[in-house]
Design a protein around this motif. Structure first.
Motif, PDB file in Angstrom:
ATOM      1  N   SER A   1      45.069  44.636  49.625  1.00  0.00           N
ATOM      2  CA  SER A   1      45.485  43.801  48.501  1.00  0.00           C
ATOM      3  C   SER A   1      45.847  44.705  47.326  1.00  0.00           C
ATOM      4  CB  SER A   1      44.356  42.856  48.077  1.00  0.00           C
ATOM      5  OG  SER A   1      44.698  42.236  46.845  1.00  0.00           O
ATOM      6  N   TYR A   2      47.062  44.535  46.832  1.00  0.00           N
ATOM      7  CA  TYR A   2      47.499  45.293  45.659  1.00  0.00           C
ATOM      8  C   TYR A   2      47.287  44.513  44.364  1.00  0.00           C
ATOM      9  CZ  TYR A   2      49.467  49.048  48.423  1.00  0.00           C
ATOM     10  OH  TYR A   2      49.618  50.118  49.257  1.00  0.00           O
ATOM     11  N   GLY A   3      46.593  43.384  44.437  1.00  0.00           N
ATOM     12  CA  GLY A   3      46.238  42.643  43.234  1.00  0.00           C
ATOM     13  C   GLY A   3      47.442  42.344  42.364  1.00  0.00           C
ATOM     14  N   LEU A   4      47.340  42.706  41.083  1.00  0.00           N
ATOM     15  CA  LEU A   4      48.412  42.397  40.124  1.00  0.00           C
ATOM     16  C   LEU A   4      49.702  43.170  40.390  1.00  0.00           C
ATOM     17  CD1 LEU A   4      46.416  42.088  36.768  1.00  0.00           C
ATOM     18  CD2 LEU A   4      47.273  40.270  38.259  1.00  0.00           C
ATOM     19  N   TRP A   5      49.641  44.197  41.226  1.00  0.00           N
ATOM     20  CA  TRP A   5      50.866  44.939  41.561  1.00  0.00           C
ATOM     21  C   TRP A   5      51.746  44.184  42.553  1.00  0.00           C
ATOM     22  CZ3 TRP A   5      50.545  50.955  42.203  1.00  0.00           C
ATOM     23  CH2 TRP A   5      50.154  51.536  40.985  1.00  0.00           C
ATOM     24  N   GLU A   6      51.180  43.229  43.262  1.00  0.00           N
ATOM     25  CA  GLU A   6      51.963  42.526  44.273  1.00  0.00           C
ATOM     26  C   GLU A   6      53.134  41.790  43.619  1.00  0.00           C
ATOM     27  OE1 GLU A   6      49.473  40.249  46.939  1.00  0.00           O
ATOM     28  OE2 GLU A   6      48.350  42.037  47.516  1.00  0.00           O
TER      29      GLU A   6
END
Length: 195
Positions: free
Chosen positions: A94-99
Motif C-alpha cells: 500500500s502506497y497510502g496517499l501516494w496512490e
C-alpha cells in the motif's frame, strides 16, 4: 533443499497506471491491452511445464489485474479459468496517499516523503501506507506455509519480497530488485531463473 516446493511467480500484466508511472499500490486498476498480451505470453511460456503444473496450487492476489492475468494464463494452459484461490496476503504494497500520483510529480507534491524514502527505502512508510519491511513480514509469513508447488500471480513488491524470503537475500535489497511483467520467475530451493 530437498522437497522444497517450486514457485512459478508471475507479476500481473501492465495497466495504464504502470505505463504512465503512476503509483497504484492497492488501487484496483485493470489491465490494458499490453498487459493482456503479457499474460498470454506468460501462459504460453508456462505451458512447457504441463502436465506437472496442472496439479499445482494456483493463487492470486485479490485485485482485478492479478485475477484477470491468472485467468488468461489458465486459459493458455487449457485449465478452467476459475480454478485458483485468492490470497489477501499477496496484495500489493500500500502506497497510502501516494496512490494515484505520478512518480514524476512526487518531488513537487511530497518532497519530504521523497527525501525520507531516499534515506531508508526499505523501512520508509508513506502516509497511510506500508513499508517494504511491512510487506516482507506479510509475504514471508504466507510463504512459510507453502507446502506444494504453486503458480502465483501477484505484484512487483510481492515478487521482490518473495525472492528475498526464498533465496535468503538481505531484505534491505528488496526495493532494488527487478520485477518485469513479461517474464515468469521460477523459484526452486535457493535458486531462481527467469522464463
Amino acid at each position: 533443499m530437498p522437497d522444497t516446493p517450486t514457485i512459478y511467480f508471475i507479476r500481473h500484466g501492465e495497466t495504464d497506471w504502470n505505463r504512465d508511472r503512476r503509483y497504484q499500490g492497492q488501487r484496483d486498476i485493470p489491465l490494458n491491452d499490453t498487459g493482456r498480451a503479457q499474460a498470454h505470453r506468460n501462459g504460453a511460456a508456462l505451458s512447457a511445464f504441463l502436465p506437472a503444473i496442472a496439479d499445482a496450487d494456483f493463487v492470486a492476489s485479490p485485485l482485478g489485474r492479478t485475477r484477470e492475468t491468472m485467468e488468461i494464463i489458465r486459459a493458455a494452459l487449457g485449465l478452467a479459468h476459475d480454478g485458483y484461490t485468492v490470497e489477501p496476503k499477496l496484495v500489493e504494497l500500500s502506497y497510502g496517499l501516494w496512490e494515484g500520483t505520478l512518480q514524476d510529480d512526487l518531488a513537487r507534491t511530497d518532497p519530504e516523503g521523497v527525501a525520507a524514502r531516499r534515506t531508508d527505502t526499505y523501512r520508509w512508510r508513506p502516509s497511510g501506507g506500508e513499508s517494504y519491511a511491512d510487506l516482507f513480514a506479510r509475504v514471508s509469513g504466507w510463504a512459510s506455509g507453502v507446502a506444494r508447488d504453486c503458480v502465483i500471480v501477484s505484484h512487483g513488491g510481492v515478487s521482490r519480497c518473495l525472492r528475498a524470503h526464498v533465496l535468503g537475500l538481505d531484505p534491505e535489497l528488496i526495493p532494488e530488485l527487478e520485477s518485469p511483467q513479461d517474464r515468469v520467475l521460477i523459484l526452486s530451493g535457493r535458486s531462481m531463473r527467469w522464463l
